[in-house]
Write a protein that holds these residues in place. Structure first.
Motif, short mmCIF file in Angstrom:
data_model
loop_
_atom_site.label_atom_id
_atom_site.label_comp_id
_atom_site.label_asym_id
_atom_site.label_seq_id
_atom_site.Cartn_x
_atom_site.Cartn_y
_atom_site.Cartn_z
N TYR A 201 86.60 -112.05 -80.01
CA TYR A 201 85.66 -112.88 -80.77
C TYR A 201 84.41 -112.11 -81.19
O TYR A 201 83.99 -112.19 -82.35
CB TYR A 201 85.30 -114.09 -79.90
CG TYR A 201 84.19 -114.98 -80.41
CD1 TYR A 201 84.39 -115.82 -81.50
CD2 TYR A 201 82.96 -115.01 -79.77
CE1 TYR A 201 83.36 -116.66 -81.95
CE2 TYR A 201 81.94 -115.84 -80.20
CZ TYR A 201 82.14 -116.66 -81.30
OH TYR A 201 81.13 -117.47 -81.73
N VAL A 202 83.83 -111.34 -80.28
CA VAL A 202 82.62 -110.58 -80.64
C VAL A 202 83.05 -109.24 -81.23
O VAL A 202 83.03 -108.19 -80.57
CB VAL A 202 81.67 -110.43 -79.43
CG1 VAL A 202 80.45 -109.59 -79.82
CG2 VAL A 202 81.20 -111.81 -78.96
N TYR A 293 75.50 -100.75 -77.05
CA TYR A 293 75.77 -99.50 -77.77
C TYR A 293 76.23 -99.79 -79.20
O TYR A 293 75.88 -99.07 -80.13
CB TYR A 293 76.85 -98.72 -77.01
CG TYR A 293 77.08 -97.32 -77.55
CD1 TYR A 293 76.14 -96.32 -77.34
CD2 TYR A 293 78.24 -97.01 -78.26
CE1 TYR A 293 76.36 -95.03 -77.82
CE2 TYR A 293 78.46 -95.74 -78.75
CZ TYR A 293 77.51 -94.76 -78.52
OH TYR A 293 77.72 -93.49 -79.01
N LYS A 294 77.00 -100.84 -79.39
CA LYS A 294 77.56 -101.17 -80.71
C LYS A 294 76.79 -102.33 -81.35
O LYS A 294 77.39 -103.13 -82.10
CB LYS A 294 79.04 -101.53 -80.55
CG LYS A 294 79.93 -100.33 -80.29
CD LYS A 294 80.08 -99.56 -81.58
CE LYS A 294 80.86 -98.29 -81.44
NZ LYS A 294 80.76 -97.48 -82.66
N PHE A 295 75.51 -102.42 -81.06
CA PHE A 295 74.72 -103.59 -81.43
C PHE A 295 74.79 -103.89 -82.94
O PHE A 295 75.07 -105.01 -83.35
CB PHE A 295 73.26 -103.37 -81.00
CG PHE A 295 72.38 -104.56 -81.21
CD1 PHE A 295 72.45 -105.64 -80.35
CD2 PHE A 295 71.49 -104.61 -82.27
CE1 PHE A 295 71.64 -106.76 -80.54
CE2 PHE A 295 70.68 -105.72 -82.46
CZ PHE A 295 70.76 -106.80 -81.59
N LYS A 298 78.21 -105.17 -84.21
CA LYS A 298 78.63 -106.46 -83.65
C LYS A 298 77.62 -107.57 -83.90
O LYS A 298 77.84 -108.72 -83.48
CB LYS A 298 78.88 -106.32 -82.14
CG LYS A 298 80.15 -105.56 -81.78
CD LYS A 298 80.32 -105.50 -80.27
CE LYS A 298 81.61 -104.83 -79.85
NZ LYS A 298 82.82 -105.62 -80.12
N LYS A 299 76.51 -107.22 -84.57
CA LYS A 299 75.39 -108.16 -84.61
C LYS A 299 75.75 -109.52 -85.20
O LYS A 299 75.37 -110.56 -84.67
CB LYS A 299 74.22 -107.53 -85.39
CG LYS A 299 72.94 -108.33 -85.25
CD LYS A 299 71.70 -107.50 -85.49
CE LYS A 299 71.56 -107.15 -86.95
NZ LYS A 299 70.40 -106.27 -87.18
N LEU A 319 66.79 -110.84 -82.38
CA LEU A 319 66.40 -111.52 -81.14
C LEU A 319 67.55 -112.40 -80.62
O LEU A 319 67.84 -112.43 -79.43
CB LEU A 319 65.15 -112.35 -81.41
CG LEU A 319 64.35 -112.82 -80.21
CD1 LEU A 319 63.94 -111.64 -79.34
CD2 LEU A 319 63.11 -113.59 -80.67
N ILE A 320 68.19 -113.09 -81.54
CA ILE A 320 69.31 -113.96 -81.12
C ILE A 320 70.41 -113.11 -80.49
O ILE A 320 70.95 -113.42 -79.42
CB ILE A 320 69.88 -114.75 -82.32
CG1 ILE A 320 68.82 -115.67 -82.92
CG2 ILE A 320 71.11 -115.58 -81.88
CD1 ILE A 320 69.21 -116.29 -84.26
N ALA A 321 70.75 -112.01 -81.17
CA ALA A 321 71.84 -111.15 -80.66
C ALA A 321 71.48 -110.56 -79.31
O ALA A 321 72.31 -110.52 -78.39
CB ALA A 321 72.14 -110.05 -81.68
N ARG A 322 70.22 -110.09 -79.15
CA ARG A 322 69.79 -109.53 -77.86
C ARG A 322 69.86 -110.59 -76.76
O ARG A 322 70.31 -110.33 -75.65
CB ARG A 322 68.35 -109.00 -77.93
CG ARG A 322 68.15 -107.86 -78.86
CD ARG A 322 68.08 -106.50 -78.13
NE ARG A 322 68.02 -105.46 -79.13
CZ ARG A 322 68.90 -104.46 -79.27
NH1 ARG A 322 69.90 -104.34 -78.43
NH2 ARG A 322 68.79 -103.59 -80.24
#
Ligand code: NZQ
Ligand code: ZN
Length: 385
Positions: A201-202, A293-295, A298-299, A319-322
């Motif tokens: 999913y991600v 690492y793959k931010f 995958k954001k 911010l949401i992703a973090r």
């Protein structure tokens, strides 16, 4: 969404008391080999239920399948199955027992070196004895898929194979059997099933709305029920929801037409083979580190996950992703599964060991883009220290 073929032929018998249905599911004239692990099924009454349901059928038992099942043990079971000419294998246990039984089923029909089955990732399998399962641990999804993960203990190789020949004919899922699980295994199972969903999913958006919303439904269920399995261990409704979530998480449905990551699993397998960490523990370590690492890649899916599953109200996408990453890490920790290598007594010395094994196994292009090399894996492991 890409083209796909979807096939799943495992009959599921779900609910309390379903072990009795073995009487109808196993052929009446079968000679059955019951395969199990270290003996939990003899303490919690599952073995007695199984043998009662088998009635007058001829049966034998093979005990001692380890967690992260050993190739060396499985080949002993193959010898027994051949010598006794059994024609039905019944796995009674968790993912390890089911995976071992799948391997035994394929190896019993394989001429030549059984390691070929694993060396070819299942390509060498041309037939197998039929496998039925009585599941006692909600986690892997092995009860309804064609995968088996086997460890050659002598060389620290933990590898998998896939074959439709070893997909279980039926699986009995009685949630009551999971009430005797130790807390650590309950928690591992929650993390494993959740990570199975997240691996599929991600990744990146493909407008696969059905798969995305199935995934979000399973994630919401696991997040809601997981902690209850620890605080209210005898609650059978909680156990039932977790068991069905785990099966649905890895039976092929979520994977249809969408990319998969699986880097947490493949790097995690090396940690288990080298240092004996539980499968769920390796995933809790690897997944937050890989996402960090793959931010950027995958954001978009991290944002969707953060908004729809964790209901994060921020407007800033980063911010949401973090926060989605941090909430996932906090959930694993809340379940009691530590998310850093140091919590398991491991340090930077493991990094070159894991890199060498990834290279040896040719796992050199991991992730949904195939762009995680062993040197990327080293940087990811540094983030996980
Ligand atoms: O050996 P016994 O006595 O049965 O004890 C087991 C074992 O010690 C115990 N247990 C199981 N059910 C119990 C119970 N104890 C009390 N009451 C019960 N009802 O739990 C311990 C762990 O069991 P195991 O089968 O190893 O756990 P799990 O189901 O998490 O399986 C892990 C294995 O599956 C593989 C993993 O890599 C690992 O080798 N996976 C298989 C997959 C597949 N086939 O699709 C996918 C997964 O990603 C995973 O890789
Ligand atoms: Zn897993």
């Amino acid at each position: 969404m890409d083209n796909f073929e979807f096939f799943n032929s495992t009959r599921i018998l779900f609910g309390q008391g379903q072990i009795a249905a073995l009487a109808q599911q196993v052929p009446a004239d079968a000679k059955v080999l019951i395969v199990y692990g270290g003996g939990s099924i003899k303490k919690n009454g599952v073995f007695d239920q199984v043998t009662a349901a088998l009635g007058n059928r001829q049966w034998l038992e093979f005990a001692g399948i380890e967690a992260n099942p050993h190739y060396e043990t499985c080949v002993e079971a193959v010898k027994l199955a051949r010598r006794e000419q059994v024609d039905f294998l019944l796995a009674v246990g968790g993912g390890s027992v089911i995976d071992a039984t799948k391997f035994i089923a394929a190896a019993a029909s394989h001429e030549g070196d059984p390691w070929e089955i694993i060396a070819t990732f299942g390509g060498a399998v041309t037939g197998a004895l039929p496998v039925g399962c009585v599941l006692t641990l909600a986690a892997t999804g092995s009860e309804m898929n064609q995968t088996s993960v086997i460890t050659r203990a002598s060389s620290h190789d933990k590898l998998f194979f896939n074959s439709d020949f070893v997909r279980p004919v039926f699986s009995i899922l009685d949630p009551a059997t999971t009430c005797s699980l130790p807390v650590r295994q309950v928690a591992n199972g929650v993390v494993d099933s959740m990570v199975h969903v997240l691996e599929q999913y991600v990744t990146y958006p493909t407008n696969a709305k059905v798969q995305d919303r199935f995934a979000e439904g399973l994630l919401a269920t696991i997040i809601e029920e997981g902690p209850k399995a620890l605080s209210d261990p005898d609650n059978l409704e909680v156990r039932a929801n977790l068991m069905w979530s785990a099966t649905m998480a890895l039976n092929g449905l979520l994977a249809t037409g969408v990319p998969g990551d699986w880097a947490s699993h493949l790097i995690g397998q090396e940690l288990t083979a080298l240092h004996g960490l539980d499968h769920g523990q390796t995933l809790a370590i690897m997944m937050p580190a890989i996402w960090t690492y793959k931010f950027e890649q995958k954001k978009e899916k991290l944002v969707q996950y953060g908004q729809r599953v964790w209901h994060i109200q921020e407007t800033d996408q980063d911010l949401i992703a973090r926060q989605a990453i941090e909430k996932t890490r906090a959930f694993f920790e809340q379940m009691g599964v530590a998310t850093r290598l140091s919590a398991y007594g491991l340090d930077a010395a493991v990094i070159p060991q894991v890199v060498a094994k990834l290279e040896e196994h040719q796992f050199v292009a991991l992730g949904e883009h195939g762009d995680i090399t062993p040197s990327d894996a080293a940087k990811i492991l540094e983030l996980a220290l």
